[in-house]
Motif scaffolding. Sequence first.
Motif, mmCIF file in Angstrom:
data_model
loop_
_atom_site.group_PDB
_atom_site.id
_atom_site.type_symbol
_atom_site.label_atom_id
_atom_site.label_comp_id
_atom_site.label_asym_id
_atom_site.label_seq_id
_atom_site.Cartn_x
_atom_site.Cartn_y
_atom_site.Cartn_z
ATOM 1 N N LEU A 44 0.829 -1.216 0.000
ATOM 2 C CA LEU A 44 0.000 0.000 0.000
ATOM 3 C C LEU A 44 0.860 1.260 0.000
ATOM 4 O O LEU A 44 0.385 2.335 -0.394
ATOM 5 N N ALA A 45 2.134 1.126 0.407
ATOM 6 C CA ALA A 45 3.058 2.267 0.309
ATOM 7 C C ALA A 45 3.463 2.509 -1.143
ATOM 8 O O ALA A 45 3.946 3.590 -1.490
ATOM 9 N N GLN A 46 3.281 1.503 -2.007
ATOM 10 C CA GLN A 46 3.680 1.624 -3.411
ATOM 11 C C GLN A 46 2.529 2.021 -4.321
ATOM 12 O O GLN A 46 2.745 2.316 -5.500
ATOM 13 N N GLY A 47 1.291 1.952 -3.795
ATOM 14 C CA GLY A 47 0.163 2.302 -4.646
ATOM 15 C C GLY A 47 -1.158 2.161 -3.918
ATOM 16 O O GLY A 47 -1.218 1.581 -2.827
ATOM 17 N N ASP A 48 -2.223 2.676 -4.545
ATOM 18 C CA ASP A 48 -3.559 2.610 -3.936
ATOM 19 C C ASP A 48 -4.484 1.679 -4.697
ATOM 20 O O ASP A 48 -5.679 1.592 -4.394
ATOM 21 N N THR A 49 -3.939 0.990 -5.698
ATOM 22 C CA THR A 49 -4.731 0.185 -6.616
ATOM 23 C C THR A 49 -3.901 -1.049 -6.969
ATOM 24 O O THR A 49 -2.705 -0.912 -7.228
ATOM 25 N N GLY A 50 -4.538 -2.234 -6.988
ATOM 26 C CA GLY A 50 -3.731 -3.402 -7.343
ATOM 27 C C GLY A 50 -4.448 -4.724 -7.194
ATOM 28 O O GLY A 50 -5.610 -4.793 -6.779
ATOM 29 N N ILE A 51 -3.738 -5.790 -7.574
ATOM 30 C CA ILE A 51 -4.231 -7.160 -7.414
ATOM 31 C C ILE A 51 -3.069 -8.021 -6.911
ATOM 32 O O ILE A 51 -1.907 -7.630 -7.012
ATOM 33 N N GLY A 52 -3.412 -9.213 -6.366
ATOM 34 C CA GLY A 52 -2.361 -10.105 -5.886
ATOM 35 C C GLY A 52 -2.961 -11.334 -5.243
ATOM 36 O O GLY A 52 -4.170 -11.577 -5.349
ATOM 37 N N THR A 53 -2.102 -12.108 -4.575
ATOM 38 C CA THR A 53 -2.555 -13.296 -3.861
ATOM 39 C C THR A 53 -1.767 -13.419 -2.571
ATOM 40 O O THR A 53 -0.664 -12.873 -2.452
ATOM 41 N N GLY A 54 -2.343 -14.131 -1.581
ATOM 42 C CA GLY A 54 -1.679 -14.294 -0.295
ATOM 43 C C GLY A 54 -0.732 -15.478 -0.265
ATOM 44 O O GLY A 54 -0.637 -16.246 -1.224
ATOM 45 N N GLU A 55 -0.005 -15.614 0.849
ATOM 46 C CA GLU A 55 0.920 -16.738 1.028
ATOM 47 C C GLU A 55 0.177 -18.063 0.822
ATOM 48 O O GLU A 55 -0.916 -18.239 1.348
ATOM 49 N N GLY A 56 0.773 -18.968 0.061
ATOM 50 C CA GLY A 56 0.119 -20.246 -0.217
ATOM 51 C C GLY A 56 -1.054 -20.093 -1.167
ATOM 52 O O GLY A 56 -1.937 -20.939 -1.203
ATOM 53 N N LEU A 57 -1.055 -19.026 -1.962
ATOM 54 C CA LEU A 57 -2.178 -18.676 -2.854
ATOM 55 C C LEU A 57 -3.455 -18.491 -2.054
ATOM 56 O O LEU A 57 -4.534 -18.972 -2.432
ATOM 57 N N ASP A 58 -3.315 -17.811 -0.906
ATOM 58 C CA ASP A 58 -4.423 -17.595 0.014
ATOM 59 C C ASP A 58 -5.329 -16.487 -0.497
ATOM 60 O O ASP A 58 -5.228 -15.331 -0.088
ATOM 61 N N GLY A 59 -6.230 -16.850 -1.382
ATOM 62 C CA GLY A 59 -7.248 -15.917 -1.839
ATOM 63 C C GLY A 59 -6.799 -14.991 -2.942
ATOM 64 O O GLY A 59 -5.629 -14.957 -3.333
#
Lengths: 254, 254
Positions: A44-59
Amino acid sequence: MSASIAKNIEPITEHRANVLYQHGTLALLVPGLLEGTTTMGELLAQGDTGIGTGEGLDGEIIVLDGKAWRVGRTGVVEPVPDDFTMPFATMHRAAFQYQCERADIGLEELNRRIVEANGRANTFFAVIVRGTFSFMKTRAVIKQQAPYPTLEEVADRQAIFLGQDVRGTMLGYFSPVMFHGAAVAGFHEHFLADDHSIGGHVLDAVLERGEIHTQVFDTLVQHLPVDNPEYRNHDFTRDNIADAITKAEGDTAK
Amino acid sequence: MSASIAKNIEPITEHRANVLYQHGTLALLVPGLLEGTTTMGELLAQGDTGIGTGEGLDGEIIVLDGKAWRVGRTGVVEPVPDDFTMPFATMHRAAFQYQCERADIGLEELNRRIVEANGRANTFFAVIVRGTFSFMKTRAVIKQQAPYPTLEEVADRQAIFLGQDVRGTMLGYFSPVMFHGAAVAGFHEHFLADDHSIGGHVLDAVLERGEIHTQVFDTLVQHLPVDNPEYRNHDFTRDNIADAITKAEGDTAK
């Protein structure tokens, strides 16, 4: 020549709307390098908009207007705490420009028209589609435990969600074909319904009516987890990265 | 959402020794997108150390301690003016760390040992080898005119230079295999003799004795010529980028 490596003092994307920030790469996920190597707070320090996944593809994560949301296997949309760790994410500072309005159009045709209108198949750009979707099909991978499986093995371990006549926001990133591996060549799109009734990684959709906004980047800032032992020691030459990504990322990967 | 795209106010690599800056990609050179899309002056704002090539593959560039040098087809080493335009360059701010001294070692084995000592085949890093080379083989491509040929067609249009017992600096960049296309996977090394008697893109070498310094990057800043019409309109899906780069970059490309 000085003796030490300087640390980042401030986010590298500060005040820059022409920059796309990526932590990790899709190539890391292919052989199962799923350990969380950054946090939502750092992202969130790098941007206010985005996509991704959690550790272990958690969601499936979507960040809109500086707020991060996660859709897990139950389909429930939950806020993401700052200490949530992630192996892969794409972020930027929103400064979208209006492109057009579209109605009654399927995802594949919609994506084709967005690239065409942008005239930029060789540049990274972000797209936001806000409106009503007569059909929305998303998925969320079920969180995996270490030792982690490969992306191909995980592909079947996903929940599928279907929505009808749902208002919401689809956020996607388009990556040029020469960066397939680092990213997904073509579109990688996540969705969040306004009422949080459905969200996740978009597999298919039909837009009833909506506004399309795009934001073109001239620079990719690619951050790698260089101090992660699994990453450092992995032999990527044995992975068929390109094919695995195309297969695992489903309908939207071109 | 604001309506305009912000411009870079200052160089994105400012004060950051953990960042590798790249303008253009090797994938652009493959189909002959050789127009100069940045200037040496702009590049020097991003770093004091680097390698690259001029418009039309006009010579082999090396930047050391903030000074840029070009070796063309005659083999003469010349300073590069700030308005010299380039399609491809890799730059960074020097903050090298001493790795070791080596003696009587060929280029291939030297490169293998550098990766081994670094323990980081999956990260971008720079290497400087300063010392005496009992053998040095370099090349410089002959400047091409528009309409530009492909990288494969140009491969034979190069001057080869041989040196013996030459003191100088070899500067190289190592790129992880997952970025082959954007960069050359493995090493991409240029050389400059202290007395400027020989320089260029390193094809082969034997180090008699020298000191090795390396600098690891956790971030690649990839700048693309998004406003260049030839780049925007090119269809990269028809290029066999990976093979062409491996072939054209010669002995040092792994």
